[in-house]
Scaffold this motif. Structure first.
Motif, short mmCIF file in Angstrom:
data_model
loop_
_atom_site.label_atom_id
_atom_site.label_comp_id
_atom_site.label_asym_id
_atom_site.label_seq_id
_atom_site.Cartn_x
_atom_site.Cartn_y
_atom_site.Cartn_z
N LEU A 89 0.87 -1.18 0.00
CA LEU A 89 0.00 0.00 0.00
C LEU A 89 0.91 1.23 0.00
O LEU A 89 1.73 1.39 0.89
N GLU A 90 0.77 2.04 -1.01
CA GLU A 90 1.64 3.21 -1.21
C GLU A 90 0.85 4.49 -1.01
O GLU A 90 -0.39 4.48 -1.10
N PRO A 91 1.54 5.61 -0.76
CA PRO A 91 0.83 6.89 -0.58
C PRO A 91 -0.11 7.24 -1.72
O PRO A 91 -1.17 7.84 -1.50
N TRP A 92 0.22 6.84 -2.93
CA TRP A 92 -0.65 7.17 -4.06
C TRP A 92 -1.95 6.36 -4.07
O TRP A 92 -2.84 6.63 -4.87
N HIS A 93 -2.10 5.40 -3.15
CA HIS A 93 -3.36 4.67 -2.98
C HIS A 93 -4.32 5.38 -2.02
O HIS A 93 -5.35 4.80 -1.65
N ALA A 94 -4.02 6.58 -1.60
CA ALA A 94 -4.76 7.25 -0.52
C ALA A 94 -6.27 7.30 -0.76
O ALA A 94 -7.05 7.00 0.15
N VAL A 150 -8.59 12.33 2.54
CA VAL A 150 -7.50 11.84 1.69
C VAL A 150 -6.14 12.22 2.27
O VAL A 150 -5.21 11.41 2.25
N ASP A 151 -6.01 13.42 2.81
CA ASP A 151 -4.72 13.84 3.36
C ASP A 151 -4.29 12.97 4.54
O ASP A 151 -3.13 12.56 4.63
N LEU A 154 -0.31 6.17 5.03
CA LEU A 154 0.40 5.36 4.03
C LEU A 154 1.84 5.82 3.87
O LEU A 154 2.75 5.00 3.70
N THR A 155 2.07 7.11 3.97
CA THR A 155 3.45 7.65 3.89
C THR A 155 4.26 7.21 5.09
O THR A 155 5.43 6.83 4.95
N MET A 156 3.66 7.22 6.28
CA MET A 156 4.37 6.77 7.48
C MET A 156 4.83 5.33 7.31
O MET A 156 5.98 4.99 7.62
N ALA A 215 11.60 -1.07 9.12
CA ALA A 215 11.01 -1.08 10.45
C ALA A 215 9.51 -1.41 10.44
O ALA A 215 8.84 -1.26 11.45
N GLY A 216 8.98 -1.86 9.32
CA GLY A 216 7.57 -2.20 9.23
C GLY A 216 7.12 -2.21 7.80
O GLY A 216 7.93 -2.07 6.88
N GLY A 217 5.84 -2.33 7.58
CA GLY A 217 5.33 -2.32 6.22
C GLY A 217 3.84 -2.60 6.19
O GLY A 217 3.30 -3.29 7.05
N LEU A 218 3.19 -2.06 5.18
CA LEU A 218 1.74 -2.15 5.03
C LEU A 218 1.45 -2.71 3.64
O LEU A 218 1.95 -2.19 2.64
N HIS A 219 0.65 -3.78 3.58
CA HIS A 219 0.28 -4.40 2.31
C HIS A 219 -1.23 -4.51 2.22
O HIS A 219 -1.89 -4.94 3.17
N GLY A 220 -1.76 -4.15 1.06
CA GLY A 220 -3.19 -4.25 0.83
C GLY A 220 -3.57 -5.58 0.23
O GLY A 220 -2.78 -6.21 -0.49
N ILE A 221 -4.78 -6.00 0.52
CA ILE A 221 -5.36 -7.18 -0.10
C ILE A 221 -6.44 -6.69 -1.07
O ILE A 221 -7.38 -6.01 -0.66
#
Length: 194
Positions: free
Chosen positions: A15-20, A47-48, A54-56, A65-71
């Motif tokens: 999940l990237e910032p552009w997916h906001a 959205v902000d 997502l940026t964090m 130090a971590g990570g976020l992935h979308g399904i």
């Protein structure tokens, strides 16, 4: 960008910032359900603020130090899995998940976390992955069980959420357990005796 198939028209992607905008729409569809046991997504109301979260996590991934992935299921973002913490030096991480109601009961979270566990144990040399869940969060505890995790204990009254004290269960899986389970599954698949 890469995607990992989870089968049945589902995939796991960072999940990237552009997916906001897509992320915010997903949170809005599942906000009440997701927020039953965890505060994930409660502060992301525009959205902000969605982009900020997502940026964090993008920074955490860049800092190892971590990570976020979308399904994504049938092309729609329906939930995700994450490493809330990730410490390659210590060999520890904490995994977690969230899901909107329309995607419940399909095994998406279990399959998504398996992908993260495989990467953490096999590629990164992580030794221990924790899973923390409110004792009242039966679906999350069931994921830990399906993943072969063991319950380390219960932190009684540890978590204050929505004005009430919750017991917090700590589950974990160690690298040798992950490897043994994989070897056992491969033996069963090949039909060879143990």
């Amino acid at each position: 960008m890469y995607a990992t198939s989870l089968g049945e028209d589902a995939e796991l992607r960072p999940l990237e910032p552009w997916h906001a905008e897509e992320f915010l729409a997903h949170l809005d569809r599942g906000r009440e359900y997701i927020g039953q046991h965890i505060p994930f997504g409660t502060r992301e109301t525009d959205v902000d603020s969605a982009r900020e979260l997502l940026t964090m996590f993008a920074h955490r991934r860049a800092e190892d130090a971590g990570g976020l992935h979308g399904i994504w299921y049938r092309g729609r973002l329906v939930g995700g899995v994450l490493f809330r913490t990730f410490d390659a030096v210590q060999g520890t991480a904490e995994a977690g998940c969230w899901l909107e109601p329309a995607a419940v009961g399909r095994g998406l979270v279990t399959r998504g976390v398996r992908v993260l566990l495989g990467w953490a144990f096999d590629e990164r040399g992580i030794h221990r992955v924790e899973w923390r869940a409110s004792s009242a969060n039966t679906p999350s505890i069931n994921v830990a069980r399906r993943l072969g995790m063991r319950r380390d204990g219960v932190l009684r009254g540890n978590n204050l959420y929505r004005g009430a004290r919750q017991d917090l269960e700590v589950w974990s899986l160690l690298a040798p357990e992950w490897r043994a389970a994989r070897t056992e599954a491969a033996a069963k698949d090949s039909g060879s005796p143990r």
